[in-house]
Design a protein around this motif. Structure first.
Motif, PDB file in Angstrom:
ATOM      1  N   LEU A   1       0.731  11.254 -40.820  1.00  0.00           N
ATOM      2  CA  LEU A   1       1.560  10.233 -41.471  1.00  0.00           C
ATOM      3  C   LEU A   1       2.167   9.290 -40.441  1.00  0.00           C
ATOM      4  CD1 LEU A   1       3.314  12.453 -44.162  1.00  0.00           C
ATOM      5  CD2 LEU A   1       1.555  10.715 -44.549  1.00  0.00           C
ATOM      6  N   GLU A   2       2.573   9.843 -39.309  1.00  0.00           N
ATOM      7  CA  GLU A   2       3.127   9.000 -38.249  1.00  0.00           C
ATOM      8  C   GLU A   2       2.056   8.083 -37.680  1.00  0.00           C
ATOM      9  OE1 GLU A   2       5.148   9.495 -33.800  1.00  0.00           O
ATOM     10  OE2 GLU A   2       4.938  11.231 -35.137  1.00  0.00           O
ATOM     11  N   ALA A   3       0.852   8.626 -37.488  1.00  0.00           N
ATOM     12  CA  ALA A   3      -0.247   7.808 -36.965  1.00  0.00           C
ATOM     13  C   ALA A   3      -0.634   6.721 -37.956  1.00  0.00           C
ATOM     14  CB  ALA A   3      -1.451   8.705 -36.663  1.00  0.00           C
ATOM     15  N   GLN A   4      -0.502   7.008 -39.249  1.00  0.00           N
ATOM     16  CA  GLN A   4      -0.824   6.006 -40.264  1.00  0.00           C
ATOM     17  C   GLN A   4       0.118   4.805 -40.189  1.00  0.00           C
ATOM     18  OE1 GLN A   4       0.085   7.176 -44.211  1.00  0.00           O
ATOM     19  NE2 GLN A   4      -1.232   5.650 -45.192  1.00  0.00           N
ATOM     20  N   SER A   5       1.365   5.068 -39.849  1.00  0.00           N
ATOM     21  CA  SER A   5       2.345   3.982 -39.774  1.00  0.00           C
ATOM     22  C   SER A   5       2.167   3.123 -38.524  1.00  0.00           C
ATOM     23  CB  SER A   5       3.760   4.558 -39.799  1.00  0.00           C
ATOM     24  OG  SER A   5       3.996   5.356 -38.645  1.00  0.00           O
ATOM     25  N   THR A   6       1.368   3.599 -37.562  1.00  0.00           N
ATOM     26  CA  THR A   6       1.085   2.834 -36.349  1.00  0.00           C
ATOM     27  C   THR A   6      -0.414   2.571 -36.305  1.00  0.00           C
ATOM     28  OG1 THR A   6       2.885   3.991 -35.222  1.00  0.00           O
ATOM     29  CG2 THR A   6       1.318   2.764 -33.848  1.00  0.00           C
ATOM     30  N   PRO A   7      -0.842   1.410 -36.748  1.00  0.00           N
ATOM     31  CA  PRO A   7      -2.287   1.140 -36.839  1.00  0.00           C
ATOM     32  C   PRO A   7      -3.014   1.378 -35.521  1.00  0.00           C
ATOM     33  CG  PRO A   7      -1.044  -0.595 -37.926  1.00  0.00           C
ATOM     34  CD  PRO A   7      -0.036   0.266 -37.209  1.00  0.00           C
ATOM     35  N   PHE A   8      -4.174   2.055 -35.632  1.00  0.00           N
ATOM     36  CA  PHE A   8      -5.094   2.295 -34.514  1.00  0.00           C
ATOM     37  C   PHE A   8      -4.547   3.234 -33.448  1.00  0.00           C
ATOM     38  CE2 PHE A   8      -6.045  -1.890 -36.301  1.00  0.00           C
ATOM     39  CZ  PHE A   8      -7.347  -1.667 -36.737  1.00  0.00           C
ATOM     40  N   GLN A   9      -3.441   3.923 -33.749  1.00  0.00           N
ATOM     41  CA  GLN A   9      -3.041   5.001 -32.839  1.00  0.00           C
ATOM     42  C   GLN A   9      -4.113   6.092 -32.847  1.00  0.00           C
ATOM     43  OE1 GLN A   9       0.799   6.749 -33.629  1.00  0.00           O
ATOM     44  NE2 GLN A   9       0.437   8.498 -32.286  1.00  0.00           N
ATOM     45  N   ILE A  10      -4.662   6.353 -34.042  1.00  0.00           N
ATOM     46  CA  ILE A  10      -5.815   7.233 -34.212  1.00  0.00           C
ATOM     47  C   ILE A  10      -6.944   6.377 -34.764  1.00  0.00           C
ATOM     48  CG2 ILE A  10      -6.726   9.265 -35.398  1.00  0.00           C
ATOM     49  CD1 ILE A  10      -4.553   9.889 -33.381  1.00  0.00           C
ATOM     50  N   THR A  11      -8.151   6.557 -34.252  1.00  0.00           N
ATOM     51  CA  THR A  11      -9.266   5.739 -34.712  1.00  0.00           C
ATOM     52  C   THR A  11      -9.495   5.951 -36.206  1.00  0.00           C
ATOM     53  OG1 THR A  11     -10.896   7.452 -34.218  1.00  0.00           O
ATOM     54  CG2 THR A  11     -10.379   5.885 -32.459  1.00  0.00           C
ATOM     55  N   PRO A  12      -9.861   4.899 -36.932  1.00  0.00           N
ATOM     56  CA  PRO A  12     -10.085   5.038 -38.384  1.00  0.00           C
ATOM     57  C   PRO A  12     -11.105   6.112 -38.732  1.00  0.00           C
ATOM     58  CG  PRO A  12     -10.011   2.723 -37.753  1.00  0.00           C
ATOM     59  CD  PRO A  12     -10.002   3.506 -36.481  1.00  0.00           C
ATOM     60  N   SER A  13     -12.147   6.294 -37.910  1.00  0.00           N
ATOM     61  CA  SER A  13     -13.157   7.307 -38.220  1.00  0.00           C
ATOM     62  C   SER A  13     -12.587   8.722 -38.127  1.00  0.00           C
ATOM     63  CB  SER A  13     -14.348   7.166 -37.276  1.00  0.00           C
ATOM     64  OG  SER A  13     -13.949   7.335 -35.928  1.00  0.00           O
ATOM     65  N   THR A  14     -11.743   8.952 -37.118  1.00  0.00           N
ATOM     66  CA  THR A  14     -11.107  10.269 -36.983  1.00  0.00           C
ATOM     67  C   THR A  14     -10.185  10.538 -38.153  1.00  0.00           C
ATOM     68  OG1 THR A  14     -11.227  10.235 -34.563  1.00  0.00           O
ATOM     69  CG2 THR A  14      -9.566  11.658 -35.554  1.00  0.00           C
ATOM     70  N   MET A  15      -9.387   9.548 -38.513  1.00  0.00           N
ATOM     71  CA  MET A  15      -8.473   9.709 -39.641  1.00  0.00           C
ATOM     72  C   MET A  15      -9.248   9.997 -40.924  1.00  0.00           C
ATOM     73  SD  MET A  15      -5.178   9.657 -40.365  1.00  0.00           S
ATOM     74  CE  MET A  15      -4.297   8.565 -39.228  1.00  0.00           C
TER      75      MET A  15
END
Length: 351
Positions: free
Chosen positions: A255-269
């Motif tokens: 959820l935290e990574a979702q609020s910060t775009p591209f902190q986690i790559t979209p494919s991993t998410m």
């Protein structure tokens, strides 16, 4: 015990016998006697004695010919004629061969399971795209023979224990990479998320090979006697031994990574969210908005009264993208590609 080809066990493409009782009853039992009456029983017993004592085959064949010559054509004692006697001889010879190749529990533990154990190890630890130097035909044949010899229950128990031990090690490795763990210095959240993604993807990839290799055990033991499915059982193992132990640490980080775009790559998410949904769909309730971005029809249909809220969320996303270096460009002019195409067309028209 040495390996034999699948053709010697009954063919690679056919259905296996359900157990060794079916094999033995078919070979030494009713079919030969149905053709020859009491003569088949005598011949069958003689051929089995030959297999056990080493009596020369010529002696038995000579006696068989004598029995054939003493038959009246069409008589009751010679039912089926020469072809039937030959069939009985072949059937009982196959039976004696099968009985001499019985797989004992000691054979299973010392020869067959070690081969399966090694192959499962390699499949569970392979990386995507790796070449696995195992013979799928040999492993498939091992499973087939063990099922035919009624070792399905033991093989299923060994398989579950093997994979459970592997998943417990995977869970401990993930535990060490948790940001709040006391075992090692704090690691960044994205490392923990990425390692969970790798573990999930690696395991699901391994199931694509493991489940087909154990298809006979699944069909003739798990589905028939346990009323379950092997793939479902193995997915449940990952859920219980890995995902359940990490979901309450993983979800806040997602959820935290979702609020910060591209902190986690979209494919991993996307891989993690879809994988969690596969493991346990009710986990959607922990973060419906997150799951709805990757899985359709999670949220209820949009209503007109919420359009303003949707517009505000879209504007917020655009602002975040601009803050991270993504610009909208000059909206008063055509797109760069269209502008270049227009200039080229104009140039050719004037030449």
């Amino acid at each position: 015990m040495d390996e034999e080809s699948m053709e010697e066990e009954g063919g690679g493409g056919g259905e296996p016998m359900m157990d060794d009782q079916n094999h033995n009853n078919w070979g030494a039992g009713g079919y030969g006697r149905h053709l020859l009456g009491s003569a088949a029983g005598q011949l069958g017993d003689r051929f089995l004695r030959e297999a056990a004592t080493g009596t020369p085959a010529g002696t038995e064949l000579s006696e068989a010919n004598g029995m054939l010559q003493g038959c009246e054509p069409g008589g009751a004692s010679c039912k089926g004629g020469a072809g039937a006697i030959a069939a009985a001889i072949n059937i009982n010879a196959s039976t004696s061969k099968f009985l001499m190749n019985v797989i004992t529990i000691e054979d299973y533990k010392s020869t067959y399971w070690p081969k399966l154990d090694s192959a499962i190890d390699q499949l569970l630890t392979q990386s995507p795209g790796d070449y696995i130097p195992i013979s799928y035909e040999q492993i498939y044949s091992c499973v087939y023979k063990c099922v035919c010899q009624q070792h399905s229950e033991q093989m299923y128990s060994d398989l579950i224990k093997k994979i459970t031990n592997h998943l417990e090690r995977v869970s401990k490795e993930l535990q060490r990479s948790r940001p709040d763990t006391c075992l090692t210095p704090a690691s960044p959240p994205d490392l923990y998320i990425e390692r969970f993604n790798v573990a999930l993807g690696q395991y699901m990839g391994a199931l694509q090979s493991i489940v087909p290799l154990f298809i006979y055990m699944n069909k003739f033991y798990i589905e028939t006697k346990l009323n379950r499915d092997l793939r479902d059982d193995l997915i449940k193992l990952f859920t219980e031994h890995v995902a359940e132990k990490h979901i309450y640490n993983l979800m806040p980080l997602l959820l935290e990574a979702q609020s910060t775009p591209f902190q986690i790559t979209p494919s991993t998410m996307a891989n993690i969210v879809k994988g969690l949904y596969t493991l346990r769909p009710e986990w959607v309730q922990m973060a419906p908005a997150l799951f709805s971005k990757f899985i359709p029809n999670i949220l209820p249909p949009a209503v007109e009264s919420e359009l303003q809220e949707y517009a505000a969320q879209d504007q917020k996303l655009q602002r975040e993208l601009m803050q991270n270096g993504f610009t909208r460009g000059d909206q008063s002019r055509k797109r760069a590609g269209e502008e270049l195409t227009y200039k080229l067309q104009t140039k050719h028209a004037t030449e």
